[in-house]
Design a protein around this motif. Structure first.
Motif, short mmCIF file in Angstrom:
data_model
loop_
_atom_site.label_atom_id
_atom_site.label_comp_id
_atom_site.label_asym_id
_atom_site.label_seq_id
_atom_site.Cartn_x
_atom_site.Cartn_y
_atom_site.Cartn_z
N ALA A 357 0.85 -1.19 0.00
CA ALA A 357 0.00 0.00 0.00
C ALA A 357 0.88 1.23 0.00
O ALA A 357 1.85 1.32 0.77
CB ALA A 357 -0.92 0.01 1.21
N GLU A 358 0.53 2.22 -0.85
CA GLU A 358 1.36 3.43 -0.95
C GLU A 358 0.53 4.59 -1.47
O GLU A 358 -0.51 4.39 -2.12
CB GLU A 358 2.54 3.18 -1.89
N PRO A 359 0.97 5.83 -1.20
CA PRO A 359 0.26 6.99 -1.73
C PRO A 359 0.31 7.01 -3.26
O PRO A 359 1.32 6.65 -3.87
CB PRO A 359 1.02 8.17 -1.14
N HIS A 360 -0.79 7.43 -3.85
CA HIS A 360 -0.86 7.57 -5.30
C HIS A 360 -0.85 9.04 -5.71
O HIS A 360 -0.23 9.41 -6.72
CB HIS A 360 -2.12 6.89 -5.84
N SER A 372 1.56 17.65 -10.62
CA SER A 372 1.95 16.25 -10.67
C SER A 372 1.40 15.51 -9.45
O SER A 372 1.11 16.11 -8.41
CB SER A 372 3.48 16.13 -10.69
N LEU A 373 1.23 14.20 -9.59
CA LEU A 373 0.68 13.42 -8.50
C LEU A 373 1.55 13.49 -7.24
O LEU A 373 1.05 13.33 -6.13
CB LEU A 373 0.52 11.96 -8.92
N ARG A 374 2.83 13.75 -7.41
CA ARG A 374 3.75 13.80 -6.27
C ARG A 374 3.70 15.12 -5.53
O ARG A 374 4.03 15.19 -4.35
CB ARG A 374 5.18 13.52 -6.74
N ILE A 406 -4.16 7.66 -13.70
CA ILE A 406 -3.84 6.36 -13.11
C ILE A 406 -2.34 6.11 -13.18
O ILE A 406 -1.77 5.51 -12.27
CB ILE A 406 -4.66 5.26 -13.80
N ASP A 407 -1.71 6.60 -14.23
CA ASP A 407 -0.25 6.50 -14.36
C ASP A 407 0.41 7.22 -13.18
O ASP A 407 0.18 8.41 -12.97
CB ASP A 407 0.18 7.15 -15.67
N PRO A 408 1.22 6.54 -12.38
CA PRO A 408 1.85 7.18 -11.22
C PRO A 408 2.71 8.39 -11.58
O PRO A 408 3.00 9.22 -10.70
CB PRO A 408 2.71 6.06 -10.61
N ASN A 409 3.13 8.49 -12.84
CA ASN A 409 3.92 9.65 -13.27
C ASN A 409 3.05 10.76 -13.84
O ASN A 409 3.57 11.74 -14.39
CB ASN A 409 4.94 9.21 -14.33
N GLY A 410 1.74 10.62 -13.69
CA GLY A 410 0.81 11.59 -14.27
C GLY A 410 0.55 12.79 -13.38
O GLY A 410 1.35 13.13 -12.49
#
Length: 658
Positions: A357-360, A372-374, A406-410
């Motif tokens: 489990a991790e932050p998205h 960015s998602l980050r 959905i792409d973690p780099n999105g």
């Protein structure tokens, strides 16, 4: 005019000076070893405010001798929800010396209304008095700046200190103990538990209690209902609206195992895998993700320790070793479960194969920041849906609907809505539109349908044009069906077969909105007797009736039932009377379950001893004529002694249902 301006300026300077003096004189709570007493008098409550969980307004003057803890809160706030378990622990530990008072200082318009606060008190099971500070008068008197803030007052009525934020138990446990010790030494403490009349004791029981989320599955023709305040999930057939299964014992806790023994704590959102016949559940107040196997009829915990994560930034982890923070809703894509993690202001993802489990999306900061998602920031995401390419979610504290790749780099972007303090009820385009604390969202054929919770409406959003418009609901609070329907803080929404299914939370109902006919009806659940609501906080009322003397060995027991005006027995649930007899039989049995099909039930007895005792347990399902969807339950236990020696042959018993 100049005099007025000068006066306003003077008042402003005076308020600032008082504020500085207040917090300089009464800092954050004293450290251990320092005197636990205040030096400045606590401002008393203004007259004319409305109070709840008490039958009269309270004053600090009448509470002299008690330690008083003021909790400044607003019922939308996840941080305010998080401290409620700590307050309960403190109230129980110091029951004879501590009085907690909730000061509800609203953020949203809807939260200013006393009836809505009352519903929140019932939903959160708050057991202390609450004052409606809807004009922020008490807030300003105490110079409060954040939710939640707690102010500690000693038995002499002086402020000891304050604390803002979560994680309050250890802080106030130490401080209250010190205040009590100091007050006892001075002789100012008065022990004795106060007795307040709670809102819950005025409420009739209902078959559903504050349902939070719903999930429909067309493939299996099922509707899953999070019966949140009954701490369970109902599985309902969409063919005949009959309750097929009950997941959970109905009492709060964290326990895996068979459906009838498993425990949840305020479950909310769900996701379903029809291939595995598995239901994933956001067990919100347990800070856990649970899995219900509908074939084996068992529940297991997949992720979460059972304790709230307080890490910032939040930390990833695996399975039952990772701490989560109020997961509120779920959506499933392949082997990945996406989580609206309301407590940490993030979206998370859980790999169902590895249980990692991790932050998205989101840093954990509470704000409305795209990017960015980050690096983006969210604010209490409480509903989530997907079209397979993007995650759409209701970001409740900023009253926005937002979209994340959905792409973690999105990236993440806001589709409609304002910011933390920009809310309202305005249909329109993009950032000019206004919502008020939306909690639910579902994707249907290119459109998003939104439960605009505090506006009591269902709205439709085109994610391409970013236009949002009202489709159901007048905005008034109510439970009216038809083409001008009303809702009361709807919190969940799902779709199947051309219809929206809506968790109408404060109405304790499931509503059905036909998208083609543009009409709303109330879902009438059938087979409710297979899912009786569990006892809430107290045992059902029990009465020992006066002994009855009869002259025959075969008297007749007649039970007469009186319902509230305009009510009838609910035809969709079987009311019943369970009788246990000692020294007698009922229809030849010492234990009997008899259906209650009319307002008068007659049963023949046979005495087998000179003295007998009947124990009657009555469950009555009733509803208003034409409103079968809202089912009330009256439960009562009676003990009736019987003896030979009288002249009568009839034993009448009268019951009035609430």
């Amino acid at each position: 005019m100049k005099t007025s301006v000068a006066l306003i300026a003077f008042i402003g300077i005076a308020i600032l000076a008082l504020w500085q003096l207040f917090w300089r004189t009464n800092p954050r709570l004293p450290q251990e070893g320092q005197p636990m007493e205040g030096t400045i008098n606590a401002p008393d409550f203004p007259e004319g405010l409305q109070w709840l969980n008490t039958d009269r307004p309270l004053s600090l003057r009448e509470l002299r001798g008690k330690v008083v803890l003021l909790d400044f809160w607003t019922y939308c706030c996840i941080n305010c929800m998080h401290i409620l378990p700590d307050l309960k622990r403190l109230e129980r530990k110091y029951a004879d010396s501590l009085v907690v008072i909730g000061v509800h200082s609203a953020k949203f318009f809807t939260e200013q209304e006393t009836e809505n606060i009352r519903q929140a008190i019932l939903r959160y099971d708050i057991e202390h008095p609450v004052v409606n500070d809807n004009q922020m008068i008490v807030w300003q008197q105490y110079a409060v700046r954040a939710w939640p803030t707690l102010v500690l007052i000693d038995p002499s009525g002086k402020i000891v200190g304050y604390h803002s934020g979560e994680g309050i138990y250890e802080i106030f446990d130490r401080a209250i103990e010190g205040v009590i010790r100091t007050a006892e030494a001075k002789g100012t403490l008065k022990r004795g538990a106060p007795n307040f009349r709670l809102e819950r004791d005025k409420e009739p029981r209902t078959a559903l209690r504050f349902p939070g989320k719903v999930l429909a599955d067309e493939r299996t023709n099922r509707l899953f209902i999070a019966d949140s305040n009954h701490h369970r999930i109902l599985v309902v057939s969409l063919k005949d609206n009959r309750v097929e299964m009950v997941i959970g014992a109905g009492t709060p806790g964290l326990r895996d195992g068979a459906f009838e023994a498993a425990q949840f704590n305020d479950p909310q959102g769900m996701a379903y895998d029809p291939d595995a016949d598995a239901l994933y559940i956001a067990d919100t107040d347990n800070h856990a993700i649970r899995k219900a196997d509908l074939r084996k009829r068992t529940v297991e915990t997949l992720a979460g320790t059972g304790e709230q994560s307080r890490a910032y930034p939040p930390r990833a982890g695996k399975g039952r070793e990772v701490a989560l923070n109020s997961p509120w809703d779920l959506v499933l894509l392949g082997d990945t479960l996406y989580i609206a993690m309301a407590g940490s202001h993030q979206l998370w993802r859980l790999n169902l194969k590895t249980l990692e489990a991790e932050p998205h999306a989101g840093t954990g900061r509470e704000a409305c920041i795209d990017g960015s998602l980050r690096t983006c920031a969210l604010a209490q995401p409480s509903g989530i849906a997907t079209d397979g390419k993007k995650l759409y979610f209701a970001d409740s504290e900023v009253s926005c609907i937002r979209a994340a790749d959905i792409d973690p780099n999105g990236a993440l972007e806001t589709l409609v809505g304002g910011d933390l303090f920009e809310f309202g009820d305005v249909d329109g385009f993009g950032r000019e539109a206004r919502l008020q604390h939306p909690l639910g969202v579902v994707y249907v054929d290119g459109m998003l349908y939104v439960a605009d919770t505090y506006n009591n409406k269902i709205k439709r959003l085109d994610p391409r044009t970013r236009r949002i418009e009202t489709v159901f609901g007048t905005g008034a609070a109510g439970a009216r069906d038809g083409d001008a329907p009303t809702f009361d803080e709807p919190g969940g929404i799902t779709y199947a077969h051309g219809k929206l299914y809506i968790a109408d939370t404060n109405n304790h109902l499931i509503r059905v909105a036909d998208l083609k006919a543009r009409r709303v009806e109330t879902l009438v659940l059938r087979g409710l007797e297979s899912a009786p609501p569990p006892a809430l906080h107290r045992e059902p009322p029990s009465r020992r009736l006066e002994p009855v003397a009869v002259g025959a060995d075969a008297p007749t027991l007649t039970l007469t039932l009186r319902l509230p005006q305009g009510h009838k027995l609910n035809p969709n649930a079987q009311s019943q009377l369970r009788i246990t007899a000692e020294g007698a039989t009922v229809q030849g049995k010492t234990e009997l379950v008899a259906p209650v099909q009319s307002l008068e039930t007659t049963l023949p007895l046979q005495l087998t001893a000179d003295r007998a005792t009947l124990t009657l347990h009555l469950l009555v399902y009733h509803c208003r004529e034409g409103q079968e969807g809202l089912c009330y339950l009256h439960e009562e236990r009676l003990t009736l002694p019987i003896q030979r020696g009288g002249a009568g042959t009839a034993i009448p018993i009268s019951i009035t249902a609430q």
